[in-house]
Design an enzyme around this catalytic site. Structure first.
Site, PDB file in Angstrom:
ATOM      1  CG  ASP A  99      -0.783  -9.174  -7.373  1.00 30.23           C
ATOM      2  OD1 ASP A  99       0.553  -8.534  -8.375  1.00 30.23           O
ATOM      3  OD2 ASP A  99      -0.588  -7.861  -6.730  1.00 30.23           O
ATOM      4  CD  GLU A 266       5.871  -4.259  -9.811  1.00 29.03           C
ATOM      5  OE1 GLU A 266       6.111  -3.472  -8.731  1.00 29.03           O
ATOM      6  OE2 GLU A 266       6.014  -5.543  -9.448  1.00 29.03           O
ATOM      7  CG  HIS A 339       1.062  -2.914  -3.425  1.00 26.48           C
ATOM      8  ND1 HIS A 339       0.640  -2.850  -4.723  1.00 26.48           N
ATOM      9  CD2 HIS A 339       2.251  -3.671  -3.161  1.00 26.48           C
ATOM     10  CE1 HIS A 339       2.092  -4.034  -5.693  1.00 26.48           C
ATOM     11  NE2 HIS A 339       2.429  -4.081  -4.362  1.00 26.48           N
ATOM     12  CG  ASP A 340       4.823  -1.992  -4.159  1.00 27.70           C
ATOM     13  OD1 ASP A 340       5.122  -2.026  -2.879  1.00 27.70           O
ATOM     14  OD2 ASP A 340       5.134  -2.315  -4.380  1.00 27.70           O
TER      15      ASP A 340
END
Length: 565
Positions: A99, A266, A339-340
């Protein structure tokens, strides 16, 4: 015919290391804990692990605020632990992508420490610094250089007392934005990325990468409601310079090694027209993007924390449009969770009576689209949202800031909590439920975020030996992508777009047709589709009873079938 890239038939599994597995009993997941659980991922059959940030960080935003890009935070282990994880993954035939957070750093990164030290410091221009708005003194209300609102509430500018100027942070005040207009910044980022590739990683998921190009004029945004803050997104979201920056990055970091690595961007607010440019192989920018249209459909008038029921027809229109838009050029990423996002079985499914059926139906619908599927840790178990009792149970900076701001503005605290319980990011971050023991087998200590109490029955160990489990359904979905070229490369056609409960589509390739049909509701339904189908064509179902008669398919609550002929 050009051979399709390897990632068209791959499945990616996201690990949020803080909540995956803890090896030392301190209540926080770590790299040795992840390494010890790789049998789970191998049994599931995934091809790639996407590792959320493990870099050195003050953890203001759980690692998305990086203070050293080339060090592992001690809470997660050491570089040697990372190397062992990477070697073990490669030995098992899996890849690892990092990431990458390079829109911003931590305010404790040496680059920013130098930048804020003096106006004439060589790294001053590595970040966005501006004096107070004309006519205002530093620190006065409204003195911020622009009216932009931070994604985490409040102004996107913070005054630094040392120099009397403001720095830009699109997220938390401890996450100052890098100035990508400065070539020194870009060269430093490229060198860091090459360092990780030389270490053996297989690519990068790039956090909010479409925000790196700001309008240097930094104009005000349109006012948001009646407040003083404005929407700056048109001035920093997916601007043309972003394409220039990503082409340069691809050229300088990956060079002629294209195709070996996976790059995912993203991109909040990205349109399909923009995504097609970003993912066009001829342009050399990215392999795929994460877009947010489909996970914004249940946002109500008050935003994400004011959710309203999803209309399935809107979901089909959204996902179907992206399938068509990137059919000839570009590539889709497929996800429900990360994760969001809150847990999909609680969000779009039924986590009560039809928990198993809805979890597997939603997985079926997603995975067999054209694109690369992403499984977020625990999704393969059907993990649900957590029963947070109150604000003291939450840890996420976005949720805490929203609660504080909303209550201060006069909102009912319980109403605010309802929105946070439904949509807050902590739902995705409760520890993975490995077994029914203390802390779900995640840690021998006290977990940093409480374990969901339903781990007593919802856990990996309980599912391994149950062929009807959510885990084994996900395993079979992954097997289908690996085994059937039509899943990876077939054309897509949406069926029954106006049906409010049935999600159905076909995939076609070289004379093979795959049909997916699912009832995404709690009442019986009948789907009528083209063609002559029979129960003998079913290759995967999440229920025991299959009723197929030609083009008439009877579906019980949350039933999902996959047929091939």
């Amino acid at each position: 015919m050009t051979e399709a890239p390897w990632w068209t038939s791959a499945v990616v599994y996201q690990v949020y290391p803080r909540s995956f597995a803890d090896s030392d009993g301190d209540g926080v997941g770590d790299l040795p804990g992840l390494t010890a659980r790789l049998d789970h991922l191998q049994r599931l059959g995934v091809d790639v692990v996407w590792l959320s940030p493990v870099y050195a960080s003050p953890q203001a935003d759980n690692g998305y605020d990086i203070s050293d890009y080339q060090a592992v935070d001690p809470v997660f282990g050491t570089l040697e632990d990372f190397d062992r994880l990477l070697a073990d993954l490669h030995a098992r035939g899996m890849k690892l992508i990092m990431d990458l957070v390079v829109n911003h750093t931590s305010d404790e990164h040496p680059w920013f420490v130098a930048s804020r030290s003096a106006k004439d410091d060589p790294k001053r221009d590595w970040y966005w610094w501006r004096p107070p708005r004309p006519g205002f003194a530093a620190g006065e209300p409204g003195a911020e250089p622009t009216n932009w609102e931070s994604a985490f509430s409040g102004p996107a500018w913070t005054l630094d007392e040392t120099t009397g100027e403001y720095y830009l942070h699109l997220f938390d005040r401890k996450q100052p934005d890098l100035n990508w207009e400065n070539p020194e910044v870009r060269h430093a980022v490229h060198a860091m990325m090459r360092w990780w590739l030389d270490r053996g990683v297989d690519g990068f998921r790039m956090d909010v990468i479409n925000l790196i190009a700001k309008d240097p004029a930094l104009p005000d945004g349109a006012p948001i409601g009646r407040g003083a803050l404005g929407d700056g997104f048109p001035h920093f979201g997916t601007r043309p310079r972003c394409h220039d920056f990503l082409r340069e990055l691809h050229r300088e970091v990956f060079g002629d090694r294209r195709g070996r690595y996976l790059t995912v961007g993203e991109m909040p607010g990205v349109t399909w027209e923009q995504a097609r440019l970003f993912t066009d192989p001829a342009r050399g920018e990215l392999d795929m993007v994460f877009q947010f249209e489909h996970v914004s459909l249940d946002h109500g008038p008050g935003g994400k924390f004011d959710p309203e029921p999803l209309d399935l027809r809107d979901l089909k229109a959204s996902l179907g449009h992206w399938q068509r838009a990137l059919a000839e050029t570009g590539w889709n990423s497929l996800y429900w969770n990360n994760h969001d996002q809150p847990r999909v079985v609680s969000r779009f499914g039924d986590d009560g009576r039809w928990w198993r059926e809805s979890a597997t139906a939603l997985g079926t619908v997603l995975h067999l689209h054209r694109g690369t599927p992403y499984v977020y840790q625990g999704e393969e178990l059907g993990m649900t949202n957590a029963p947070f009792g109150g604000i003291d149970d939450l840890r996420d900076v976005e949720s805490l800031n929203h609660y504080r701001q909303a209550v201060a503005a006069g909102a009912d605290p319980e109403a605010v909590l309802r929105g946070l319980r439904a949509m807050g990011r902590d739902n995705a971050r409760t520890p993975v439920q490995w077994d029914a023991s203390h802390a779900a087998g995640f840690t021998t200590g006290e977990p940093w975020l409480p374990v969901n109490p339903n781990h007593s029955w919802l856990n990996a160990r309980a599912q391994y030996d149950d062929p009807r489990s959510v885990f084994h359904h996900y395993r079979r979905l992954i097997e289908l992508r690996h085994a059937l070229p039509v899943v990876a490369l077939g054309d897509f056609r949406m069926l029954l777009p106006d049906d409010p409960r049935v999600y159905a589509y076909t995939r076609s390739l070289d004379g093979t047709t795959l049909l997916v049909v699912a009832n995404l509701g709690g009442d019986d339904r009948v789907a009528v589709v083209d063609g002559e189908w029979s129960a003998a064509d079913v290759v995967l179902s999440n229920v025991d009873r299959v009723d197929v008669d030609g083009g008439r398919i009877a579906l019980g609550p949350w039933a999902a079938h996959v047929l091939v002929r």
